[in-house]
Design an enzyme around this catalytic site. Structure first.
Site, PDB file in Angstrom:
ATOM      1  N   TYR A  40       0.845  -1.202   0.000  1.00  0.00           N
ATOM      2  CA  TYR A  40       0.000   0.000   0.000  1.00  0.00           C
ATOM      3  C   TYR A  40       0.876   1.245   0.000  1.00  0.00           C
ATOM      4  O   TYR A  40       0.642   2.185  -0.761  1.00  0.00           O
ATOM      5  CB  TYR A  40      -0.900  -0.007   1.232  1.00  0.00           C
ATOM      6  N   ASN A  63     -12.633  -1.625  -5.493  1.00  0.00           N
ATOM      7  CA  ASN A  63     -12.196  -2.055  -6.817  1.00  0.00           C
ATOM      8  C   ASN A  63     -13.352  -2.598  -7.644  1.00  0.00           C
ATOM      9  O   ASN A  63     -13.985  -3.572  -7.273  1.00  0.00           O
ATOM     10  CB  ASN A  63     -11.142  -3.150  -6.648  1.00  0.00           C
ATOM     11  N   CYS A  71      -6.010  -6.658  -6.987  1.00  0.00           N
ATOM     12  CA  CYS A  71      -5.858  -6.124  -5.636  1.00  0.00           C
ATOM     13  C   CYS A  71      -5.177  -7.083  -4.684  1.00  0.00           C
ATOM     14  O   CYS A  71      -4.574  -6.662  -3.706  1.00  0.00           O
ATOM     15  CB  CYS A  71      -7.224  -5.810  -5.051  1.00  0.00           C
ATOM     16  N   HIS A  72      -5.316  -8.366  -4.966  1.00  0.00           N
ATOM     17  CA  HIS A  72      -4.736  -9.340  -4.039  1.00  0.00           C
ATOM     18  C   HIS A  72      -3.212  -9.276  -4.033  1.00  0.00           C
ATOM     19  O   HIS A  72      -2.589  -9.845  -3.162  1.00  0.00           O
ATOM     20  CB  HIS A  72      -5.209 -10.749  -4.391  1.00  0.00           C
ATOM     21  N   GLU A  98      -0.645 -18.133  -7.663  1.00  0.00           N
ATOM     22  CA  GLU A  98       0.344 -17.449  -8.507  1.00  0.00           C
ATOM     23  C   GLU A  98       1.773 -17.733  -8.056  1.00  0.00           C
ATOM     24  O   GLU A  98       2.717 -17.148  -8.563  1.00  0.00           O
ATOM     25  CB  GLU A  98       0.075 -15.940  -8.479  1.00  0.00           C
TER      26      GLU A  98
END
Length: 117
Positions: A40, A63, A71-72, A98
Site C-alpha cells: 500500500y 475495486n 488487488c490481491h 500465482e
DNA sequence: GCCATGGCTAGTA
DNA sequence: GCCATGGCTAGTA
C-alpha cells in the site's frame, strides 16, 4: 467582504501533496505481474503521496473489477497479507495460485517477491 | 465544519 | 499518526 484578507500569521505549513485518483491506482496495479506483490505504501509513494497508504487501501476496497485489477497483489509493508474485499482467505488462495506462498500470515521470502513500482 | 471511519505505516517503548 | 470520504450537526441567511 473585502479589505479583510487573512494571511497565515507565521510559518504555518500545509502539506501540499498530490491527491490520489482511483484510476491511477488501478493503472499502476495492472502492471504488477502474477507471482509478485507490492505494498500500500509503495503505491502511495509511486503516486506522489507517500503517507496515503491508508487511502490506497480504501480505494482498493471498492475495486470495480477484481479480474483486471489484481488487488490481491497488494500487501502490508511488513509482509503481512493485509485486507481483501472478499476475505483474507481468498486473498491467500489467489496469491498461492500465482506462486506466492504465505506462512502464518506472512509472505514467504517477502523481500524477493516484492516489486517497487 | 466537525468527527469518525477505513484492506495502513514508520519509528518508539 | 496519516489522508480522503461521508454523515451529521450547528448556525447563518
Amino acid at each position: 467582504m473585502h479589505g479583510l484578507i487573512q494571511m497565515p500569521a507565521n510559518g504555518i505549513k500545509r502539506n501540499i501533496v498530490r491527491r490520489i485518483k482511483d484510476e491511477d491506482v488501478y493503472d499502476l496495479l495492472r502492471k504488477i505481474p502474477p507471482g509478485k506483490v507490492s505494498t500500500y505504501g509503495d503505491l502511495a509513494k509511486a503516486l506522489g503521496n507517500p503517507s496515503a497508504s491508508r487511502v490506497i487501501g480504501s480505494i482498493l476496497a471498492k475495486n470495480p473489477n477484481p479480474i483486471k485489477v489484481p488487488c490481491h497483489r497488494v500487501v502490508m509493508s511488513d509482509g503481512k497479507v493485509g485486507g481483501y474485499a472478499y476475505g483474507t482467505a481468498r486473498k491467500k488462495d489467489l496469491l498461492e495460485k500465482e506462486g506466492v506462498f504465505v506462512t502464518n500470515g506472512i509472505i514467504n521470502d517477502f523481500e524477493n517477491v516484492r516489486v517497487h513500482p
